[in-house]
Design a protein around this motif. Sequence first.
Motif, PDB file in Angstrom:
ATOM      1  N   THR A  13       4.620  -6.211   1.946  1.00 24.45           N
ATOM      2  CA  THR A  13       3.425  -6.304   1.099  1.00 24.45           C
ATOM      3  C   THR A  13       3.150  -7.735   0.639  1.00 24.45           C
ATOM      4  N   LEU A  14       3.933  -8.213  -0.311  1.00 24.19           N
ATOM      5  CA  LEU A  14       3.672  -9.503  -0.939  1.00 24.19           C
ATOM      6  C   LEU A  14       3.721 -10.649   0.064  1.00 24.19           C
ATOM      7  N   PHE A  15       4.797 -10.732   0.832  1.00 28.16           N
ATOM      8  CA  PHE A  15       4.928 -11.817   1.804  1.00 28.16           C
ATOM      9  C   PHE A  15       3.877 -11.686   2.903  1.00 28.16           C
ATOM     10  N   ALA A  16       3.655 -10.449   3.360  1.00 29.98           N
ATOM     11  CA  ALA A  16       2.676 -10.224   4.426  1.00 29.98           C
ATOM     12  C   ALA A  16       1.273 -10.629   3.996  1.00 29.98           C
ATOM     13  N   LEU A  17       0.890 -10.250   2.781  1.00 35.44           N
ATOM     14  CA  LEU A  17      -0.438 -10.601   2.277  1.00 35.44           C
ATOM     15  C   LEU A  17      -0.575 -12.111   2.079  1.00 35.44           C
ATOM     16  N   GLY A  18       0.452 -12.719   1.510  1.00 35.66           N
ATOM     17  CA  GLY A  18       0.400 -14.157   1.254  1.00 35.66           C
ATOM     18  C   GLY A  18       0.284 -14.979   2.525  1.00 35.66           C
ATOM     19  N   PRO A  44      18.684  -6.706  11.253  1.00 38.26           N
ATOM     20  CA  PRO A  44      18.817  -5.245  11.216  1.00 38.26           C
ATOM     21  C   PRO A  44      17.463  -4.591  10.993  1.00 38.26           C
ATOM     22  N   VAL A  45      17.275  -3.427  11.586  1.00 40.14           N
ATOM     23  CA  VAL A  45      15.995  -2.723  11.495  1.00 40.14           C
ATOM     24  C   VAL A  45      16.129  -1.577  10.499  1.00 40.14           C
ATOM     25  N   THR A  46      15.398  -1.654   9.400  1.00 42.40           N
ATOM     26  CA  THR A  46      15.422  -0.618   8.377  1.00 42.40           C
ATOM     27  C   THR A  46      14.925   0.702   8.950  1.00 42.40           C
ATOM     28  N   GLN A  47      15.604   1.781   8.614  1.00 44.35           N
ATOM     29  CA  GLN A  47      15.247   3.091   9.157  1.00 44.35           C
ATOM     30  C   GLN A  47      13.823   3.486   8.786  1.00 44.35           C
ATOM     31  N   GLN A  48      13.343   3.030   7.639  1.00 43.04           N
ATOM     32  CA  GLN A  48      11.985   3.370   7.215  1.00 43.04           C
ATOM     33  C   GLN A  48      10.953   2.876   8.220  1.00 43.04           C
ATOM     34  N   PHE A  49      11.259   1.751   8.892  1.00 46.11           N
ATOM     35  CA  PHE A  49      10.316   1.225   9.873  1.00 46.11           C
ATOM     36  C   PHE A  49      10.033   2.236  10.980  1.00 46.11           C
ATOM     37  N   PHE A  50      11.068   3.014  11.344  1.00 51.93           N
ATOM     38  CA  PHE A  50      10.901   4.023  12.393  1.00 51.93           C
ATOM     39  C   PHE A  50      10.189   5.267  11.872  1.00 51.93           C
ATOM     40  N   THR A  51      10.133   5.389  10.558  1.00 45.90           N
ATOM     41  CA  THR A  51       9.465   6.549   9.954  1.00 45.90           C
ATOM     42  C   THR A  51       7.966   6.323   9.821  1.00 45.90           C
ATOM     43  N   VAL A  52       7.588   5.127   9.380  1.00 51.51           N
ATOM     44  CA  VAL A  52       6.164   4.861   9.116  1.00 51.51           C
ATOM     45  C   VAL A  52       5.680   3.548   9.732  1.00 51.51           C
ATOM     46  N   GLU A  53       6.288   2.427   9.349  1.00 51.00           N
ATOM     47  CA  GLU A  53       5.700   1.113   9.595  1.00 51.00           C
ATOM     48  C   GLU A  53       5.477   0.786  11.080  1.00 51.00           C
ATOM     49  N   ALA A  81     -13.294   2.326   6.094  1.00 49.73           N
ATOM     50  CA  ALA A  81     -12.163   3.170   6.491  1.00 49.73           C
ATOM     51  C   ALA A  81     -10.888   2.333   6.644  1.00 49.73           C
ATOM     52  N   MET A  82     -11.026   1.140   7.205  1.00 47.88           N
ATOM     53  CA  MET A  82      -9.868   0.248   7.362  1.00 47.88           C
ATOM     54  C   MET A  82      -9.286  -0.137   6.000  1.00 47.88           C
ATOM     55  N   LEU A  83     -10.156  -0.557   5.092  1.00 43.04           N
ATOM     56  CA  LEU A  83      -9.687  -0.967   3.772  1.00 43.04           C
ATOM     57  C   LEU A  83      -9.106   0.212   2.991  1.00 43.04           C
ATOM     58  N   ALA A  84      -9.726   1.387   3.136  1.00 43.08           N
ATOM     59  CA  ALA A  84      -9.199   2.580   2.465  1.00 43.08           C
ATOM     60  C   ALA A  84      -7.824   2.932   3.021  1.00 43.08           C
ATOM     61  N   GLY A  85      -7.670   2.793   4.337  1.00 44.02           N
ATOM     62  CA  GLY A  85      -6.377   3.069   4.953  1.00 44.02           C
ATOM     63  C   GLY A  85      -5.309   2.109   4.464  1.00 44.02           C
ATOM     64  N   TYR A  86      -5.668   0.828   4.329  1.00 50.24           N
ATOM     65  CA  TYR A  86      -4.687  -0.154   3.849  1.00 50.24           C
ATOM     66  C   TYR A  86      -4.338   0.102   2.390  1.00 50.24           C
ATOM     67  N   ALA A  87      -5.345   0.418   1.579  1.00 48.63           N
ATOM     68  CA  ALA A  87      -5.093   0.728   0.170  1.00 48.63           C
ATOM     69  C   ALA A  87      -4.205   1.956   0.038  1.00 48.63           C
ATOM     70  N   GLY A  88      -4.449   2.958   0.900  1.00 47.13           N
ATOM     71  CA  GLY A  88      -3.622   4.161   0.876  1.00 47.13           C
ATOM     72  C   GLY A  88      -2.183   3.861   1.249  1.00 47.13           C
ATOM     73  N   TYR A  89      -1.989   2.976   2.217  1.00 47.43           N
ATOM     74  CA  TYR A  89      -0.635   2.591   2.627  1.00 47.43           C
ATOM     75  C   TYR A  89       0.099   1.870   1.500  1.00 47.43           C
ATOM     76  N   ILE A  90      -0.583   0.933   0.840  1.00 45.07           N
ATOM     77  CA  ILE A  90       0.031   0.211  -0.279  1.00 45.07           C
ATOM     78  C   ILE A  90       0.358   1.174  -1.418  1.00 45.07           C
ATOM     79  N   TRP A 101       1.002   4.366  -1.141  1.00 53.13           N
ATOM     80  CA  TRP A 101       2.150   5.189  -0.708  1.00 53.13           C
ATOM     81  C   TRP A 101       3.453   4.411  -0.875  1.00 53.13           C
ATOM     82  N   LEU A 102       3.444   3.114  -0.500  1.00 51.68           N
ATOM     83  CA  LEU A 102       4.635   2.288  -0.646  1.00 51.68           C
ATOM     84  C   LEU A 102       5.028   2.166  -2.118  1.00 51.68           C
ATOM     85  N   ALA A 103       4.023   1.995  -2.989  1.00 48.99           N
ATOM     86  CA  ALA A 103       4.299   1.861  -4.418  1.00 48.99           C
ATOM     87  C   ALA A 103       4.895   3.145  -4.967  1.00 48.99           C
ATOM     88  N   ARG A 104       4.338   4.297  -4.569  1.00 46.93           N
ATOM     89  CA  ARG A 104       4.889   5.574  -5.024  1.00 46.93           C
ATOM     90  C   ARG A 104       6.292   5.792  -4.520  1.00 46.93           C
TER      91      ARG A 104
END
Length: 325
Positions: free
Chosen positions: A218-223, A270-279, A307-316, A318-321
Amino acid sequence: MSLPILFALLLGGFVLLLVTADYLIRGAAALARKWGVPKLLVGLTIVAFGTSAPELAVSVDAVLEGQPDVALANIIGSNIANVLLILGVPALIFGAIGVTTPGLRRNAIVAFAATVLLIGLSWDGLVILRDGLILLAVLILYLLWLYRDARKPEIADPQIAELTDFEEMEAMPHSWLRIAGMILIGVIGLPLGGVMIVKGGMGVAYAAGVPPAVVGLTLFALGTSLPELAASVISAARGHAEVAIGNVLGSNLFNILAVGGIASMVGDIPVTQQFFTVEFWLMLGTTGLLALLIFMRTKLNRFIGFAMLAGYAGYIYWLARLTLG
């Protein structure tokens, strides 16, 4: 360190990173031209690599600082943001971004293939030196492909044209002293900015109880995607919004092949398991969706931008939750 100092370190790192990356690109490009290097070679190497300089600085420093999972998270997060945010904003504001520009189909195929390759190399849970060499080898083949096409006068690829139009950059240096000064500022400031971002960001993450990988996504990617966002909005405002799509495809390619390749040569990732779940699948899906729109010749209108912006907002969200409960 206190939170205000950590935030100041993080913000200062982003500013330093973006400014010095620009200095390094312009200085190195000017030096190459002084030495008589053809514009095409300069564009396909120095200028092209420079588009991912912020991601490279952050990812390499994350590996060196003992946070290698942040390096991969930064690449994935940047690529997701590039498609959903960087293209979503100009599409929503200006509408009707064309997708028929020459070269887009080829670059869309390569970007999708590079995404599949990264996921495949990550399948065993670790991206190592061998994988980095494979990524860089693919990058070299891609650049050779661009070089071959660029030498054919009947092929008009705006992506290549933009990379070789670097002499139009603002304040392109001409004197040896200015060139040396800009390169020196870039060489010193770029890694320093990366160190400041990683240290500040990790400090904030630990203080807030946020996993480092989430900060990278999130933070690093956006910056590190701020230059692409600025470029896409400016291009759209000037009536050249289609250039933004080429920039995003090129940036995503270099993030995977150059940043991923070099970072994994610095140290194992190392590859975080979450990456294989969603990212991983979100990155693959957004890249595939963009490729599909390009092949279907579907303009990026305001509805698609929303739709693109809504999808990105939804992803952020979800990550926050997921992170904060």
